[in-house]
Design a protein around this motif. Structure first.
Motif, PDB file in Angstrom:
ATOM      1  N   LEU A 105      23.864  11.969 -21.831  1.00 17.20           N
ATOM      2  CA  LEU A 105      22.968  11.348 -22.810  1.00 17.20           C
ATOM      3  C   LEU A 105      22.077  10.279 -22.162  1.00 17.20           C
ATOM      4  O   LEU A 105      20.855  10.285 -22.300  1.00 17.20           O
ATOM      5  N   MET A 106      22.703   9.350 -21.425  1.00 15.16           N
ATOM      6  CA  MET A 106      21.963   8.216 -20.861  1.00 15.16           C
ATOM      7  C   MET A 106      21.246   8.580 -19.570  1.00 15.16           C
ATOM      8  O   MET A 106      20.078   8.225 -19.380  1.00 15.16           O
ATOM      9  N   ARG A 117      22.042  13.620 -10.148  1.00 13.58           N
ATOM     10  CA  ARG A 117      23.211  14.383  -9.719  1.00 13.58           C
ATOM     11  C   ARG A 117      24.203  14.570 -10.859  1.00 13.58           C
ATOM     12  O   ARG A 117      24.518  13.612 -11.581  1.00 13.58           O
ATOM     13  N   GLU A 118      24.647  15.816 -11.045  1.00 11.25           N
ATOM     14  CA  GLU A 118      25.737  16.103 -12.004  1.00 11.25           C
ATOM     15  C   GLU A 118      26.901  16.736 -11.240  1.00 11.25           C
ATOM     16  O   GLU A 118      26.768  17.045 -10.057  1.00 11.25           O
ATOM     17  N   GLU A 174      32.215   6.248 -18.866  1.00 10.22           N
ATOM     18  CA  GLU A 174      32.677   4.846 -18.842  1.00 10.22           C
ATOM     19  C   GLU A 174      34.130   4.760 -18.363  1.00 10.22           C
ATOM     20  O   GLU A 174      35.054   4.558 -19.164  1.00 10.22           O
ATOM     21  N   LYS A 199      33.814   4.933 -11.544  1.00 15.41           N
ATOM     22  CA  LYS A 199      32.615   4.183 -11.131  1.00 15.41           C
ATOM     23  C   LYS A 199      32.844   3.525  -9.772  1.00 15.41           C
ATOM     24  O   LYS A 199      31.942   3.502  -8.934  1.00 15.41           O
ATOM     25  N   ASN A 236      24.752   1.552 -15.315  1.00 19.06           N
ATOM     26  CA  ASN A 236      24.344   1.515 -16.726  1.00 19.06           C
ATOM     27  C   ASN A 236      25.571   1.272 -17.629  1.00 19.06           C
ATOM     28  O   ASN A 236      25.514   1.518 -18.829  1.00 19.06           O
ATOM     29  N   SER A 288      28.363   0.067 -20.166  1.00 15.92           N
ATOM     30  CA  SER A 288      28.238  -0.695 -21.413  1.00 15.92           C
ATOM     31  C   SER A 288      29.181  -1.881 -21.436  1.00 15.92           C
ATOM     32  O   SER A 288      28.989  -2.815 -22.213  1.00 15.92           O
ATOM     33  N   VAL A 301      25.945   7.426 -30.406  1.00 18.00           N
ATOM     34  CA  VAL A 301      26.431   6.832 -29.155  1.00 18.00           C
ATOM     35  C   VAL A 301      27.438   7.771 -28.484  1.00 18.00           C
ATOM     36  O   VAL A 301      27.474   7.900 -27.254  1.00 18.00           O
TER      37      VAL A 301
HETATM   38  P1  NAD Z   1      27.830  11.282 -21.301  1.00 15.94           P
HETATM   39  O1  NAD Z   1      29.248  11.736 -21.446  1.00 15.94           O
HETATM   40  O2  NAD Z   1      26.790  11.851 -22.202  1.00 15.94           O
HETATM   41  O3  NAD Z   1      27.336  11.532 -19.799  1.00 15.94           O
HETATM   42  C1  NAD Z   1      28.058  11.173 -18.657  1.00 15.94           C
HETATM   43  C2  NAD Z   1      27.810  12.244 -17.607  1.00 15.94           C
HETATM   44  O4  NAD Z   1      28.273  11.793 -16.344  1.00 15.94           O
HETATM   45  C3  NAD Z   1      28.533  13.562 -17.908  1.00 15.94           C
HETATM   46  O5  NAD Z   1      27.581  14.607 -18.037  1.00 15.94           O
HETATM   47  C4  NAD Z   1      29.436  13.759 -16.684  1.00 15.94           C
HETATM   48  O6  NAD Z   1      29.557  15.107 -16.269  1.00 15.94           O
HETATM   49  C5  NAD Z   1      28.691  12.940 -15.639  1.00 15.94           C
HETATM   50  N1  NAD Z   1      29.521  12.552 -14.491  1.00 15.94           N
HETATM   51  C6  NAD Z   1      30.818  12.187 -14.456  1.00 15.94           C
HETATM   52  N2  NAD Z   1      31.194  11.929 -13.183  1.00 15.94           N
HETATM   53  C7  NAD Z   1      30.104  12.113 -12.399  1.00 15.94           C
HETATM   54  C8  NAD Z   1      29.840  12.002 -11.003  1.00 15.94           C
HETATM   55  N3  NAD Z   1      30.815  11.654 -10.137  1.00 15.94           N
HETATM   56  N4  NAD Z   1      28.601  12.288 -10.565  1.00 15.94           N
HETATM   57  C9  NAD Z   1      27.619  12.641 -11.414  1.00 15.94           C
HETATM   58  N5  NAD Z   1      27.803  12.779 -12.746  1.00 15.94           N
HETATM   59  C10 NAD Z   1      29.029  12.506 -13.228  1.00 15.94           C
HETATM   60  O7  NAD Z   1      27.878   9.696 -21.417  1.00 15.94           O
HETATM   61  P2  NAD Z   1      26.646   8.680 -21.681  1.00 15.94           P
HETATM   62  O8  NAD Z   1      26.597   8.364 -23.122  1.00 15.94           O
HETATM   63  O9  NAD Z   1      25.439   9.191 -20.977  1.00 15.94           O
HETATM   64  O10 NAD Z   1      27.198   7.377 -20.942  1.00 15.94           O
HETATM   65  C11 NAD Z   1      27.018   7.185 -19.551  1.00 15.94           C
HETATM   66  C12 NAD Z   1      27.162   5.707 -19.224  1.00 15.94           C
HETATM   67  O11 NAD Z   1      26.163   4.983 -19.955  1.00 15.94           O
HETATM   68  C13 NAD Z   1      28.507   5.100 -19.620  1.00 15.94           C
HETATM   69  O12 NAD Z   1      28.847   4.120 -18.668  1.00 15.94           O
HETATM   70  C14 NAD Z   1      28.204   4.474 -20.973  1.00 15.94           C
HETATM   71  O13 NAD Z   1      29.056   3.405 -21.291  1.00 15.94           O
HETATM   72  C15 NAD Z   1      26.789   3.988 -20.749  1.00 15.94           C
HETATM   73  N6  NAD Z   1      25.975   3.812 -21.962  1.00 15.94           N
HETATM   74  C16 NAD Z   1      26.071   4.679 -23.008  1.00 15.94           C
HETATM   75  C17 NAD Z   1      25.249   4.498 -24.128  1.00 15.94           C
HETATM   76  C18 NAD Z   1      25.300   5.445 -25.310  1.00 15.94           C
HETATM   77  O14 NAD Z   1      24.701   5.141 -26.356  1.00 15.94           O
HETATM   78  N7  NAD Z   1      25.927   6.595 -25.199  1.00 15.94           N
HETATM   79  C19 NAD Z   1      24.341   3.428 -24.173  1.00 15.94           C
HETATM   80  C20 NAD Z   1      24.247   2.582 -23.070  1.00 15.94           C
HETATM   81  C21 NAD Z   1      25.070   2.780 -21.966  1.00 15.94           C
END
Ligand code: NAD
Length: 285
Positions: free
Chosen positions: A13-14, A32-33, A92, A97, A117, A119, A236
């Motif tokens: 998402l982010m 990178r994924e 998260e 991380k 990034n 939270s 979220v």
């Molecule tokens: P998400 O689950 O949508 O995406 C996270 C992605 O990271 C997944 O697609 C996963 O496959 C990938 N991933 C995991 N390990 C990895 C690695 N070693 N290398 C590359 N990719 C990897 O989660 P999100 O909502 O995008 O949240 C991501 C971060 O942003 C978290 O730390 C979260 O707290 C923070 N955040 C989220 C929001 C929100 O509204 N969702 C807002 C601000 C910050």
């Protein structure tokens, strides 16, 4: 230091939103994924979001093509070897991380800035996983990144003035975000206030105070919020909110951050919100 090439870890998402704004700002960006399936889903999300911006007249088709051509998707961590700034947006989880920051420290050029990034998790702990803690900081974007104007910037204990001002200039002048600055304290500014509120909304539902629709309508119309808390939780991601609540509870040991059982049960059942098709509401159609 000039930022010429940007990396993003994670295309969820982010990550996908961050990639979109960086590419639209004119920078080559590598994302990178962990596997091709998640990478393709993330890239499709970026394309869909840009196409919507074109439909709404907010982006020209030529600018969309140019931005799209700046994005490179990969499953290879070594693709960050020429980046001046890498923004980590993986799930998260502090252990993950820390591992990512240690890898980035090995792979990226010595001058590169490493941002998270996160939270709620400690930037200082991520910085300690590297040999360049002065070049590590928090850049906390909001969802959806192309729409939300805020960037919460977090100074860890050892972040240097130069790192902070380079990243701030990039966020403010290049990405056009409004910056607020927070200490490396769990939840920073926004989630410190928001998370207990979201958890209380789930508790209100658990207690049978009102229906989910009435809780959301009450907050929307009574507090003039753009959406109710249960709808916001679906946006979220319930999984992400649970990770954040657990991290904040672990740090503060204060019951106001304790995840209500209903939230934990819903995550166990895979009801993550919009991204999985169902959370408090059903998005399958
Ligand atoms: P998400 O689950 O949508 O995406 C996270 C992605 O990271 C997944 O697609 C996963 O496959 C990938 N991933 C995991 N390990 C990895 C690695 N070693 N290398 C590359 N990719 C990897 O989660 P999100 O909502 O995008 O949240 C991501 C971060 O942003 C978290 O730390 C979260 O707290 C923070 N955040 C989220 C929001 C929100 O509204 N969702 C807002 C601000 C910050």
């Amino acid at each position: 230091m000039e930022i010429r090439k940007v990396g993003v870890v994670g295309c969820g998402l982010m990550g996908s939103g961050i990639v979109e704004v960086v590419a639209k700002a004119g920078y080559p960006v590598v994302v990178r994924e962990i596997n091709d399936d998640l990478l393709n889903k993330g890239l499709a999300r970026i394309r869909g979001s840009m196409s919507k911006a074109v439909e709404r007249g907010k982006l020209s088709p030529a600018d969309m093509d140019a931005a799209w051509s700046r994005i490179v998707g990969t499953t290879d961590m070594y693709a960050f070897d020429e980046c001046d700034l890498v923004i980590e947006a993986a799930i998260e989880n502090l252990d993950l991380k820390k591992e990512i920051f240690a890898q980035l420290d090995q792979i990226t050029p010595p001058h590169a800035i490493l941002a998270s990034n996160t939270s709620s998790l400690s930037i200082t702990v991520m910085a300690a996983a590297t040999k360049r803690p002065d070049k590590v900081l928090g850049m906390h974007f909001f969802n959806p990144v192309p729409v939300m104007p805020l960037l919460e910037m977090v100074r860890a204990l050892l972040t240097s003035d130069e790192t902070f001002s380079t990243a701030r200039e990039f966020g403010e002048k290049k990405l056009g975000k409004t910056v607020v600055i927070a200490k490396d304290n769990p939840g920073f500014i926004v989630n410190l206030l928001l998370v207990p509120f979201l958890l209380d909304a789930v508790r209100a539902l658990e207690l049978g105070v009102a229906t989910k629709e009435d809780i959301d309508t009450g907050v929307k119309l009574g507090l003039n919020h753009p959406m109710g808390p249960l709808t916001l939780l679906d946006f979220v991601g319930l999984d992400t909110t649970l990770f954040i609540a657990d991290a904040m509870f672990e740090e503060f040991k204060d019951p106001k951050y304790a995840a209500p059982p209903l939230l934990r049960r819903m995550v166990t059942a895979g009801l993550y919100g919009r991204k999985s098709g169902r959370g408090f509401y059903d998005y399958s159609k």
